[in-house]
Scaffold this active site. Structure first.
Site, PDB file in Angstrom:
ATOM      1  N   TYR A 180     -26.353  26.385  10.963  1.00 58.20           N
ATOM      2  CA  TYR A 180     -26.131  25.664   9.705  1.00 58.20           C
ATOM      3  C   TYR A 180     -26.141  26.635   8.539  1.00 58.20           C
ATOM      4  O   TYR A 180     -26.697  27.740   8.626  1.00 58.20           O
ATOM      5  CB  TYR A 180     -27.197  24.576   9.496  1.00 58.20           C
ATOM      6  N   CYS A 181     -25.517  26.213   7.436  1.00 63.19           N
ATOM      7  CA  CYS A 181     -25.529  26.995   6.196  1.00 63.19           C
ATOM      8  C   CYS A 181     -25.429  26.017   5.022  1.00 63.19           C
ATOM      9  O   CYS A 181     -25.501  24.810   5.214  1.00 63.19           O
ATOM     10  CB  CYS A 181     -24.393  28.025   6.178  1.00 63.19           C
ATOM     11  N   THR A 182     -25.265  26.527   3.807  1.00 62.45           N
ATOM     12  CA  THR A 182     -25.345  25.682   2.617  1.00 62.45           C
ATOM     13  C   THR A 182     -24.305  24.560   2.600  1.00 62.45           C
ATOM     14  O   THR A 182     -24.636  23.381   2.514  1.00 62.45           O
ATOM     15  CB  THR A 182     -25.194  26.541   1.344  1.00 62.45           C
TER      16      THR A 182
END
Length: 323
Positions: A180-182
């Protein structure tokens, strides 16, 4: 009168071919300035990645403008209300890559990427003992907030992530790897790289942390801390069920969610620090940064040499001690 208007922040990206990024960037900057937006947009052959702020009228006009372009007709905008602009200026810059991985064999997310998990499915994955949840962001982003149980890669920049994976393969092999990331853009490419590297079961949080926090069903559950964002807000909340502080003050280890930059411009390290400790340590992350003649905190507060020495003596240091 602008201060009475409602503003919002748009976060978005689209992997799509842009034939002439330089010409596109020049024209796009002109348009954004014309309608009054502020923000930062990157343009590359592989697509566009941006965060902009403006009034509801301005941002709505921008979304309509983009959706009227066939290349971006289905682009998703993540929308956050705010009290005003979150940037001082408007920048649109051409780049070789939207997110910098610098791979010898580049990954095209339109061809190779991990399975998309919607927030509800990602929530389930967080609780699956056979799933490894890997944060694809930088260490300082993780330290402010992250999903419960997620692995923290020891990296300062995104391009270091593939090397970290190679060095820690044993942690991931034989497991379902969920990343996951922003907002999702880094994971589009990173999860594709994982697939190319031979990891058989790879997935990503669709729309990133921002979408997860806005989802009416999961409501950001199992996220601890705040979300680091790359604009003047610095951080935003995610978990709407409970707030757990995971950040620790750089100086005393106490719970903290306040980021500042080291006052030594040659260092500029981001550190979590309370207002009290910022003043106590002259916003310097080391003795060297505290005593440098270029210390910005000292200049901002117009401290005399005597006042600086008093602060230093209070923490067991001195201007005359060896660095």
């Amino acid at each position: 009168m602008e201060s009475n208007q409602e503003y919002q922040v748009l976060l978005y990206y689209q992997y799509v071919t842009i034939d002439d990024p330089e010409a596109f960037a020049e024209e796009h900057l002109r348009y954004c300035k014309e309608i009054g937006l502020k923000g930062r947009i990157l343009v590359a052959n592989e697509g566009i990645n941006g965060t902009v702020s403006g009034t509801i009228e301005q941002t709505t006009a921008y979304m309509d403008h983009m959706h009227n372009d066939e290349r971006f007709h289905d682009m998703t905008f993540k929308i956050d209300p705010h009290e005003g602009h979150t940037f001082k200026k408007m920048h649109v810059r051409p780049r070789p890559e939207l997110v910098t991985l610098r791979l010898e064999d580049d990954v095209n997310p339109l061809e190779t990427t991990g399975e998309y998990l919607e927030p509800k499915d990602f929530y389930q994955a967080l609780q699956d003992e056979n799933t490894v949840v890997l944060d694809a962001r930088n260490d300082y982003e993780y330290d402010l907030g992250h999903f419960r149980g997620a692995i923290r890669p020891d990296i300062k920049t995104f391009r270091d992530l593939p090397d970290w994976v190679q060095e820690n393969k044993d942690m991931l092999e034989g497991k379902k790897v969920v990343t996951y990331c922003t907002g999702g853009i880094r994971c589009e490419k990173f999860s594709g790289w994982l697939v190319k590297e031979g990891f058989e079961d790879v997935a990503q949080l669709h729309g990133g942390i921002v979408t997860y926090g806005q989802d009416p069903e999961v409501q950001g559950d199992l996220w601890d801390g705040q979300l680091y964002v790359f604009d003047e807000r610095i951080s935003v909340p995610v978990n709407r069920k409970e707030h757990v502080i995971v950040g620790k003050d750089y100086f005393d280890g106490e719970p903290c969610e306040r980021y500042v930059n080291c006052a030594n411009p040659e260092c500029n390290k981001q550190i979590l620090a309370s207002e009290e400790n910022e003043h106590k340590y002259l916003r310097g992350c080391t003795h060297e940064c505290r005593v440098t003649p270029r210390n910005l905190y000292v200049k901002e507060h117009e401290l005399t040499g005597t006042q600086v020495e008093e602060r230093l003596l209070a923490i067991g240091e001195s201007l005359t001690q060896e660095v």
